[in-house]
Design a protein around this motif. Structure first.
Motif, mmCIF file in Angstrom:
data_model
loop_
_atom_site.group_PDB
_atom_site.id
_atom_site.type_symbol
_atom_site.label_atom_id
_atom_site.label_comp_id
_atom_site.label_asym_id
_atom_site.label_seq_id
_atom_site.Cartn_x
_atom_site.Cartn_y
_atom_site.Cartn_z
ATOM 1 N N ARG A 14 23.791 80.175 -27.962
ATOM 2 C CA ARG A 14 23.899 78.942 -27.176
ATOM 3 C C ARG A 14 22.659 78.720 -26.320
ATOM 4 O O ARG A 14 22.267 77.590 -26.064
ATOM 5 N N SER A 43 26.615 73.365 -34.399
ATOM 6 C CA SER A 43 25.988 74.295 -33.471
ATOM 7 C C SER A 43 26.458 74.023 -32.045
ATOM 8 O O SER A 43 26.636 72.864 -31.656
ATOM 9 N N ASN A 44 26.616 75.098 -31.286
ATOM 10 C CA ASN A 44 26.859 74.980 -29.856
ATOM 11 C C ASN A 44 25.588 75.227 -29.055
ATOM 12 O O ASN A 44 25.648 75.387 -27.839
ATOM 13 N N GLU A 46 22.616 74.768 -26.847
ATOM 14 C CA GLU A 46 22.370 73.739 -25.833
ATOM 15 C C GLU A 46 21.067 72.993 -26.067
ATOM 16 O O GLU A 46 20.949 71.815 -25.722
ATOM 17 N N ASN A 49 21.560 70.453 -28.966
ATOM 18 C CA ASN A 49 22.523 69.410 -28.632
ATOM 19 C C ASN A 49 22.052 68.472 -27.531
ATOM 20 O O ASN A 49 22.721 67.479 -27.234
ATOM 21 N N GLN A 50 20.874 68.750 -26.930
ATOM 22 C CA GLN A 50 20.396 67.868 -25.874
ATOM 23 C C GLN A 50 19.373 66.848 -26.377
ATOM 24 O O GLN A 50 18.832 66.073 -25.598
ATOM 25 N N SER A 54 18.197 66.394 -33.901
ATOM 26 C CA SER A 54 18.740 67.522 -34.668
ATOM 27 C C SER A 54 19.999 67.177 -35.447
ATOM 28 O O SER A 54 20.329 67.826 -36.428
ATOM 29 N N ARG A 55 20.749 66.175 -34.982
ATOM 30 C CA ARG A 55 21.934 65.688 -35.698
ATOM 31 C C ARG A 55 22.954 66.801 -35.945
ATOM 32 O O ARG A 55 23.499 66.948 -37.025
ATOM 33 N N THR A 56 23.201 67.590 -34.908
ATOM 34 C CA THR A 56 24.209 68.648 -35.021
ATOM 35 C C THR A 56 25.486 68.225 -34.324
ATOM 36 O O THR A 56 25.488 67.337 -33.464
ATOM 37 N N THR A 57 26.579 68.887 -34.705
ATOM 38 C CA THR A 57 27.878 68.660 -34.090
ATOM 39 C C THR A 57 28.358 69.962 -33.482
ATOM 40 O O THR A 57 28.321 71.009 -34.137
ATOM 41 N N SER A 58 28.808 69.918 -32.228
ATOM 42 C CA SER A 58 29.335 71.126 -31.594
ATOM 43 C C SER A 58 30.635 71.539 -32.265
ATOM 44 O O SER A 58 31.429 70.705 -32.702
#
Length: 384
Positions: A14, A43-44, A46, A49-50, A54-58
């Motif tokens: 993370r 992905s979690n 940080e 996700n900021q 990246s187009r990721t999902t937690s």
């Protein structure tokens, strides 16, 4: 130029460490107009996700952390395998050492970054460090187009442990974003008036227990002096027991951290202490330099190479040596000020721009060499 990175470190972490290194690298390259992408879906992390690219999902911890992590790691690995196989990139840079991609990558070049040799050098001596075996790494190093080592000490470990030719390895030092961290004047935290700082995990090779035992007489001699431990998770049952046995309850305190809190902890500490038996680089050293914190280090592995004369050094396996060096910095304000100034100067050798530009030069050399090789093979094929 198109660079593809994979999911590994961003699934597992993370915060901090390797994931921050790759995130900083990708972000800086994108600012230079280099097309970078991460082969990941969930992905979690940080850092990922900021941002907007990246187009990721937690993912949620609905099965418990361990089971959830394994599930989404598998999903991410499958997704990454598809992206590697599609080949829509010039170079691949895996973020850890699982060899899943070898069956899909074909003739595309890849580069690896080697952060430390703790597991490979010491085996199980320091307990669980990572899941990648030395044999797995050997296969990847043999196949890699080039290898980045984060210090001269780590480069020497690569040559010794994996029999890699020196010209296949480039040393590129880490950097820290703390040099440019904007901490608002209004952001303040409650801290003791007098404290030493320890940062990060307290795993066996970090030498935390022996360090704490060595420090105990100094803490007991001055009830106003504290040891603050930033990050690394809350104290374990064994750590709490040791703190109690040493009579230090209330003087050894854990702080949950983010970047702003950590900066303030460095800024006001009498000194940052790093007692590890071995490290690959030691980013907290650069963080302390950037925040104007005096640094006291183990004299092992890469530390003298990284800090040079901007730190005090002790033998991490000698309680007397640890205690003497810490005591010297506690009683001498002039020494602390001297180390602050030396730290400010030493950090100039570790800029993010330098790290990024040197990495980009490795990428360009690898891609150019690959293109030359392909042309030679095509020419030979045409003549036949």
């Amino acid at each position: 130029m198109k660079i593809l990175y994979d999911h590994q470190t961003f699934t597992a972490n993370r915060f901090g460490g390797i994931s921050r290194y790759f995130y900083q690298l990708m972000s800086a390259l994108r600012r230079q107009g280099i097309e970078t992408s991460v082969a990941i879906r969930f992905s979690n992390n940080e850092y990922l996700n900021q941002n907007q690219w990246s187009r990721t999902t937690s993912f949620q911890y609905f099965l418990g952390y361990r089971h959830t992590n394994r599930l989404f790691s598998l999903i991410n690995r499958l997704w990454s395998s598809v992206q590697v196989r599609r080949g829509q990139y010039d170079l691949f840079h895996p973020t850890f050492f699982h060899p899943y991609f070898l069956k899909f990558i074909g003739n595309k070049p890849f580069v690896l970054t080697y952060h430390d040799a703790i597991k490979d050098k010491f085996g199980d001596r320091y307990g669980h460090v990572d899941n990648a075996s030395k044999a797995q790494k050997q296969v990847l190093f043999n196949r890699a187009a080039h290898i980045i080592a984060v210090s001269e000490n780590t480069k020497n470990d690569l040559i010794e442990l994996f029999q890699i030719q020196a010209d296949k390895i480039t040393v590129i030092h880490h950097a820290t974003h703390f040099r440019n961290l904007a901490v608002p004047d209004t952001f303040q935290i409650q801290i003791p008036s007098s404290y030493l700082l320890y940062v990060g995990s307290r795993d066996s090779y970090k030498n935390f227990g022996p360090f704490l035992q060595a420090l105990a007489p100094l803490l007991k001699n001055d009830s106003t002096l504290k040891l603050l431990c930033g990050g690394g998770g809350t104290f374990s049952v064994d750590e709490i027991r040791l703190i109690e046995q040493l009579g230090l309850t209330g003087q050894v305190v854990h702080y949950a951290i983010n970047d702003l809190i950590l900066y303030r902890l460095y800024q006001h500490a009498l000194a940052f202490i790093y007692p590890s038996l071995y490290e690959g680089f030691g980013i907290p050293i650069l963080e302390a330099f950037a925040a104007g914190c005096p640094v006291v280090l183990s004299n092992r592995s890469c530390f003298p190479d990284v800090a040079q004369d901007a730190a005090l050094y002790f033998d991490p396996e000698s309680g007397r040596s640890i205690r003497q060096q810490i005591e010297s910095i506690l009683i001498d304000p002039g020494l602390r000020q001297s180390l602050r100034q030396k730290g400010y100067r030493r950090q100039e050798a570790f800029s993010t721009d330098q790290m990024v530009n040197q990495t980009l030069e490795v990428y360009r050399r690898v891609i150019a060499l690959e293109a030359t090789t392909d042309l030679k093979e095509f020419s030979q094929y045409s003549v036949q």
